[in-house]
Design an enzyme around this catalytic site. Structure first.
Site, short mmCIF file in Angstrom:
data_model
loop_
_atom_site.label_atom_id
_atom_site.label_comp_id
_atom_site.label_asym_id
_atom_site.label_seq_id
_atom_site.Cartn_x
_atom_site.Cartn_y
_atom_site.Cartn_z
N ASP A 196 0.85 -1.19 0.00
CA ASP A 196 0.00 0.00 0.00
C ASP A 196 0.88 1.24 0.00
O ASP A 196 1.58 1.52 0.98
CB ASP A 196 -0.91 -0.01 1.23
CG ASP A 196 -1.95 1.09 1.20
OD1 ASP A 196 -1.91 1.93 0.27
OD2 ASP A 196 -2.81 1.11 2.10
N HIS A 198 -0.39 4.27 -0.28
CA HIS A 198 -1.18 5.32 0.39
C HIS A 198 -1.17 6.63 -0.38
O HIS A 198 -1.39 7.71 0.20
CB HIS A 198 -0.66 5.55 1.81
CG HIS A 198 -1.67 5.25 2.87
ND1 HIS A 198 -1.92 6.10 3.92
CD2 HIS A 198 -2.51 4.22 3.03
CE1 HIS A 198 -2.86 5.59 4.70
NE2 HIS A 198 -3.24 4.44 4.17
N GLU A 223 -1.14 -0.83 -4.19
CA GLU A 223 -2.34 0.00 -3.92
C GLU A 223 -2.01 1.49 -3.87
O GLU A 223 -1.01 1.88 -3.26
CB GLU A 223 -2.94 -0.44 -2.58
CG GLU A 223 -4.16 0.34 -2.15
CD GLU A 223 -4.74 -0.19 -0.85
OE1 GLU A 223 -5.37 0.59 -0.13
OE2 GLU A 223 -4.55 -1.40 -0.55
N GLU A 249 -10.39 3.08 -2.49
CA GLU A 249 -10.90 3.33 -1.14
C GLU A 249 -11.32 4.79 -0.95
O GLU A 249 -12.12 5.09 -0.07
CB GLU A 249 -9.87 2.95 -0.09
CG GLU A 249 -8.65 3.87 -0.02
CD GLU A 249 -7.65 3.43 1.04
OE1 GLU A 249 -7.41 4.23 1.97
OE2 GLU A 249 -7.13 2.31 0.94
N HIS A 299 -12.12 -2.37 0.45
CA HIS A 299 -11.40 -1.72 1.55
C HIS A 299 -12.17 -1.99 2.84
O HIS A 299 -13.38 -1.87 2.91
CB HIS A 299 -11.36 -0.21 1.26
CG HIS A 299 -10.64 0.60 2.27
ND1 HIS A 299 -11.28 1.50 3.10
CD2 HIS A 299 -9.32 0.71 2.57
CE1 HIS A 299 -10.40 2.12 3.86
NE2 HIS A 299 -9.20 1.65 3.57
#
Length: 390
Positions: A196, A198, A223, A249, A299
């Site tokens: 991830d 982010h 991600e 998400e 998510h």
């Protein structure tokens, strides 16, 4: 049958407050539970639930699509993530009521059983607050990943990319490459690994540099390599790298996911049932993804009612890939709610109880009342003090 009230129950979970929504009916003992958790926006979401309750009280709770459209369209103003999170909590509770009324699990209302078990992944140390390890410490970090797998998981998602900006410093990129190589060596090829980002990378070139460092270890997906919303840029990243990409998400409407599908920007979409409008919109998003050759990996780092909803959604969604969970987030995850989640051989079992199969223990919940959340995003600073993406 009529809705007589809509209530919220707040349970603190340190980095977030779980927002549970209870919809009451005029049938004795029949009510439904949903979740509307939105990190660092607790009071705003609770207020939105109170505002939206006026649209559903007095209505038949089994007219789910009708009530979702009423809350959206009669609100006039676009609701955004706060309003949609409030709708999501109410909508989940309506499905819980409708399924309980029929004596069936919610997944039967979503199209029936598509699979015999649900593939699941967790976070480093199951996401437990206080158990984090700095990725710069390779030995300790790898040991933590091995410990996570030893808990019975066959897949784990990790955050190894540092807070970054528009560039990707060579020492940082090389460190990430060494770390992920050690992780793959430690867990073997049978364990799925996801990374991830982010949305920390502020440029396409920085994202590509870190993905190239990770790709040889064959991640299941990478991600949010860049901030969501610019699907043309995401597609450009995808065209330059070998690893599958995922995002979603922080996308909320079917129209946003339609645009993502049109750009063929990712392999996996990650709608959050607590933010998109519950099952009603989640199923529409999954259908859009299927047409766009994209799998669905919802998510779900939130509370136990969100987890139960994700389980039912996964059971009934044909293009489902893998489900996120964070059951180890706080010690009271399994105390405040009785839920149907059973981990067997790294998978979730298909639930059979009517409704979502959840029940809030309001006595246990009251031991963890609302508190202002600890906000880890405040750590996201560059060496010179500039604000970075968390």
């Amino acid at each position: 049958m009529k809705i007589t009230g809509v209530e919220t129950k707040i349970v603190n979970a340190i980095h977030r407050n779980w927002i549970f929504v209870k919809v009451l009916t005029d049938q004795p003992g029949l009510y439904g539970w949903g979740e509307a958790t939105l990190e660092w926006k607790t009071r705003a979401v609770v207020g939105a639930v109170e505002d939206l309750a006026a649209f559903v009280i007095g209505e038949d709770p089994r007219r789910i699509e009708h009530l979702v459209r009423k809350m959206q369209m009669h609100s006039f103003w676009p609701l955004g993530v706060i309003g949609l999170s409030a709708i999501s909590g109410i909508e989940m509770a309506l499905h819980d009521i409708a399924a309980k009324d029929l004596g069936v699990p919610v997944w039967r209302l979503l199209g029936g059983q598509s699979r015999d078990w649900v593939r699941v992944y967790t976070h480093f140390q199951r996401g437990k607050i206080g158990a984090q390890v700095d990725p710069k410490d390779i030995e300790s970090y790898v040991a933590g990943v091995e410990a996570t797998v030893a808990m019975g998981y066959r897949a784990v998602k990790l955050g190894v990319v540092p807070y970054t900006h528009y560039d990707a410093p060579i020492p940082e990129v090389k460190h990430v490459a060494r770390l992920v190589e050690r992780i793959r060596l430690a867990v073997g090829d049978e364990i799925d690994i996801m990374f991830d980002f982010h949305g920390r990378c502020s440029s396409i070139s920085a994202a590509v540099a870190y993905i190239d460092a990770i790709s040889p270890m064959r991640p299941l997906f990478v991600e949010e390599p860049i901030q969501p919303g610019d699907n043309e840029a995401m597609a450009l990243v995808a065209s330059k790298v070998q690893a599958p990409l995922a995002t979603g998400e922080r996308l909320f409407t079917p129209r946003e996911f339609f645009d993502l599908a049109a750009h063929k920007a990712v392999s996996i979409v990650q709608p959050d049932l607590c933010h998109v409008g519950g099952f009603t919109m989640g199923k529409k998003i999954a259908a859009i993804a299927e047409i766009g050759h994209m799998g669905v990996a919802p998510h779900n780092p939130l509370g136990p009612i969100s987890g139960a909803a994700a389980l039912h959604f996964a059971v009934a969604t044909p293009n489902f890939v893998i489900q996120e969970e964070a059951r180890g987030l706080v010690d009271w995850y399994d105390e405040v709610v009785q839920h149907p989640i059973v981990l067997e051989n790294g998978h979730w079992a298909v639930p059979t109880s009517p409704g979502l199969g959840v029940e809030l223990d309001e006595v246990a919940a009251a031991k963890h009342p609302f508190e202002p959340e600890v906000i880890p995003a405040r750590e996201a600073l560059s060496a010179d003090g500039a604000i970075l993406n968390w």
